[in-house]
Design a protein around this motif. Structure first.
Motif, PDB file in Angstrom:
ATOM      1  N   MET A  86       0.806  -1.228   0.000  1.00 10.32           N
ATOM      2  CA  MET A  86       0.000   0.000   0.000  1.00 10.32           C
ATOM      3  C   MET A  86       0.837   1.274   0.000  1.00 10.32           C
ATOM      4  N   GLY A  87       2.133   1.110   0.000  1.00  4.97           N
ATOM      5  CA  GLY A  87       2.994   2.299  -0.017  1.00  4.97           C
ATOM      6  C   GLY A  87       3.053   3.005   1.320  1.00  4.97           C
ATOM      7  N   ILE A  88       2.808   2.247   2.401  1.00  5.65           N
ATOM      8  CA  ILE A  88       2.943   2.854   3.738  1.00  5.65           C
ATOM      9  C   ILE A  88       4.402   2.726   4.186  1.00  5.65           C
ATOM     10  N   TYR A  94       8.503   1.695   2.607  1.00  7.11           N
ATOM     11  CA  TYR A  94       9.342   1.476   1.420  1.00  7.11           C
ATOM     12  C   TYR A  94      10.147   0.178   1.609  1.00  7.11           C
ATOM     13  N   MET A 105       7.755   0.674  -6.159  1.00  7.25           N
ATOM     14  CA  MET A 105       7.409   1.263  -4.866  1.00  7.25           C
ATOM     15  C   MET A 105       8.540   2.069  -4.224  1.00  7.25           C
ATOM     16  N   ILE A 158       8.226   5.608  -5.937  1.00 12.58           N
ATOM     17  CA  ILE A 158       6.881   6.170  -6.155  1.00 12.58           C
ATOM     18  C   ILE A 158       6.729   7.546  -5.480  1.00 12.58           C
ATOM     19  N   ALA A 192       4.137  11.000  -4.312  1.00 12.05           N
ATOM     20  CA  ALA A 192       2.879  11.146  -3.557  1.00 12.05           C
ATOM     21  C   ALA A 192       1.649  10.948  -4.439  1.00 12.05           C
ATOM     22  N   ILE A 200       1.194   7.344  -5.389  1.00 13.20           N
ATOM     23  CA  ILE A 200       0.744   6.534  -4.244  1.00 13.20           C
ATOM     24  C   ILE A 200      -0.754   6.678  -4.097  1.00 13.20           C
ATOM     25  N   ARG A 201      -1.251   7.922  -4.240  1.00 13.22           N
ATOM     26  CA  ARG A 201      -2.706   8.133  -4.134  1.00 13.22           C
ATOM     27  C   ARG A 201      -3.432   7.337  -5.217  1.00 13.22           C
ATOM     28  N   ARG A 222      -3.402   3.672  -4.379  1.00  9.92           N
ATOM     29  CA  ARG A 222      -4.333   3.343  -3.292  1.00  9.92           C
ATOM     30  C   ARG A 222      -5.785   3.411  -3.750  1.00  9.92           C
TER      31      ARG A 222
END
Lengths: 226, 298
Positions: free
Chosen positions: A49-51, A53, A66, A69, A71, A74-75, A78
């Motif tokens: 989820m890109g929370i 790295y 990832m 990636i 911002a 990432i949005r 998600r």
């Protein structure tokens, strides 16, 4: 859909969450991730989820690398994921319908379509009679179902469910598992983590990943792909 | 943009929820913003009124020349000619006792009955001289050399005093505008930050669901906008009541003071207050949400 090459995740305090993960998940796969608490299951989902790295290696999720990636990507990533969080993350003071619609409001659905999909998702999880109930008044199991409805109503390419069965009794836990698996189709991959291995023992189809101390072992059974 | 239009109902509802979550702080903020804007509106009104008075006095810049008693018509005609010949002088005309009396009666309006206390007309004839206000010093010096003039009444000292007062009000006004701007921005950005802190779990969930930053920020910006707008509205209502009451009192006490029309003054100050409050609300909210987007990883 997901491609991991020699991926490791080491937290700042030195804890190694994942070691040298190599993995390939195709669209439409159903993936079960098991392992004891603290084995690295949630860390793996956080990477997807890109929370977090990856510390080393290369991880690609829906064609996004990832480690590089930004911002806005990432949005976007998600927005294509339907997450079912361990602690639900429902918005208190709002109804079940409002919570489901909240996950769709920024995806460009026209208002009527958004309402239609949200109601349909709540029906699919058996909560049509709780549409207007505040989530504060729902039981644990009902809240879990609202969280699932929020994930599926978005029409995501990837459903990620982190310990969706929690402390449910075995019958309810099996129902939740079956419900999540039922949303798998040609375009939707479903990844479910659970520490309760008995819930997946009888499954004859899917990709089974066991994580122990950050190490993965993978087994594919039956027709893993739809 | 489409997403904002589709979700306007949701954003308004969220702004209302944010308001209700921290109700006491929000009400106190509205009251303090209302009072801050009321002070601003008062200063701007004072500024407007004084500028109007100065402009009116300047526009009607004239001096009254009183001549010696007992002058013959020929001497008066010569005096008029002498005055006209001074550079910078415009119209020159004689105002007799009767016209002086009538003019004062007009100025006093409802209070004109006090003139009836005099048994005789107390006014003297004089010569009304239109002048260029910028050259008033030179003109007055030259007129003093003209024969048969007893006394010259000019508005210069009054004008100078008024201009001094306007300068002070202008200075105070600028200070008040700056103070109002800074304090409004501080109050609004603080209340928005507080709202963000109170709603951090919801914001975090929205980030994990992939919500764009403007979508997350918009309800907070609306909250700030409404906070200051309601504050501005309270200030406008207070100003409306005060100016209506104040005008009545001034017109009774000093009827000869030229005042701008109350309606247009109130309209312009209320518009200014509401527009300023709305703009400051939006800027304050933007400052409040400014750092929110940094933790995009949820």
């Amino acid at each position: 859909m997901i491609e991991a090459k020699n991926v490791s995740l080491v937290y700042e305090n030195g804890t190694v969450a994942l070691r040298d993960v190599n993995l390939h998940i195709e669209p439409g796969e159903i993936v079960y991730i098991t392992g004891p608490s603290g084995s690295g299951k949630t860390s793996f989902l956080k990477l997807l989820m890109g929370i977090e790295y990856p510390t080393t290696g290369r991880l690609k999720v829906m064609k996004q690398t990832m480690s590089k990636i930004n911002a806005s990507n990432i949005r976007r990533l998600r927005q294509n994921i339907g997450p079912v969080f361990q602690e639900f993350k429902l918005i208190r003071g709002r109804t079940a319908l409002e919570n489901v619609m909240l996950g769709m409001r920024f995806l460009g659905f026209p208002p009527k379509k958004m309402h239609e999909y949200a109601v349909e998702a709540l029906k699919n999880v058996g909560l049509e009679h709780k549409i207007s109930s505040l989530v504060d008044n729902l039981s644990w199991g009902e809240s879990q179902r609202v969280a699932i409805a929020r994930a599926i109503a978005r029409r995501p390419s990837l459903i990620i469910a982190d310990e969706p069965t929690g402390n449910l009794d075995i019958d309810n836990a099996m129902n939740i598992m079956d419900l999540l698996v039922s949303f798998r189709d040609q375009n939707t991959t479903v990844i479910i983590t659970t520490h309760a291995t008995h819930l997946i023992e009888g499954k004859e189809e899917g990709t089974f990943i066991r994580i122990d101390n950050g190490n993965l072992s993978i087994e594919r059974k039956g027709e893993a792909l739809v | 943009m489409k997403s904002i239009v589709y979700n306007m109902g949701y954003f308004l509802k969220e702004a209302k929820t944010l308001f209700k979550i921290d109700l006491t702080s929000n009400i106190l903020s509205i009251l303090s913003i209302g009072l801050i804007f009321f002070i601003l509106a008062l200063v701007i009104s004072g500024w407007d009124i004084m500028s109007f008075i100065v402009e009116t006095v300047e526009r009607e810049a004239e001096i009254n020349v009183y001549y010696k008693e007992g002058l013959s018509d020929t001497e008066i005609s010569k005096l008029l000619e002498d005055i006209r010949s001074v550079e910078g002088v415009g119209d020159v005309k004689i105002v007799d006792e009767e016209e002086s009396y009538l003019r004062m009666k007009d100025i006093l309006g409802d209070e004109a009955h006090i003139l009836e206390l005099f048994e005789e007309n107390p006014f003297s004839p004089f010569i009304e001289v239109q002048i260029n206000i910028a050259e008033s010093d030179v003109i007055l010096r030259k007129l003093k050399q003209v024969e048969n003039i007893e006394y010259i009444r000019d508005n210069k000292r009054v004008l100078d005093r008024l201009n001094d007062i306007v300068s002070v009000i202008e200075f105070v006004g600028i200070l008040v505008v700056v103070a109002v701007g800074i304090s409004t921005l501080m109050v609004v950005s603080h209340i928005i930050r507080q709202g963000i802190y109170n709603n951090r779990d919801q914001i975090n969930t929205l980030k994990l669901l992939g919500a764009p930053q403007p979508f997350i920020d918009f309800p907070f910006i609306l909250e700030g906008f409404f906070l200051t707008l309601i504050g501005g509205l309270i200030a406008s209502i207070l100003l409306f009541v005060l100016l209506n009451y104040g005008y009545g009192q001034v017109e009774l006490a000093i009827p000869f003071i030229p005042l701008p029309a109350a309606d247009s003054l109130i309209r312009s100050i209320v518009t200014f207050t509401l527009v300023t409050s709305a703009i400051l609300g939006i800027i304050g909210s933007l400052l409040g949400v400014a750092k929110q987007g940094e933790g995009f990883r949820g």
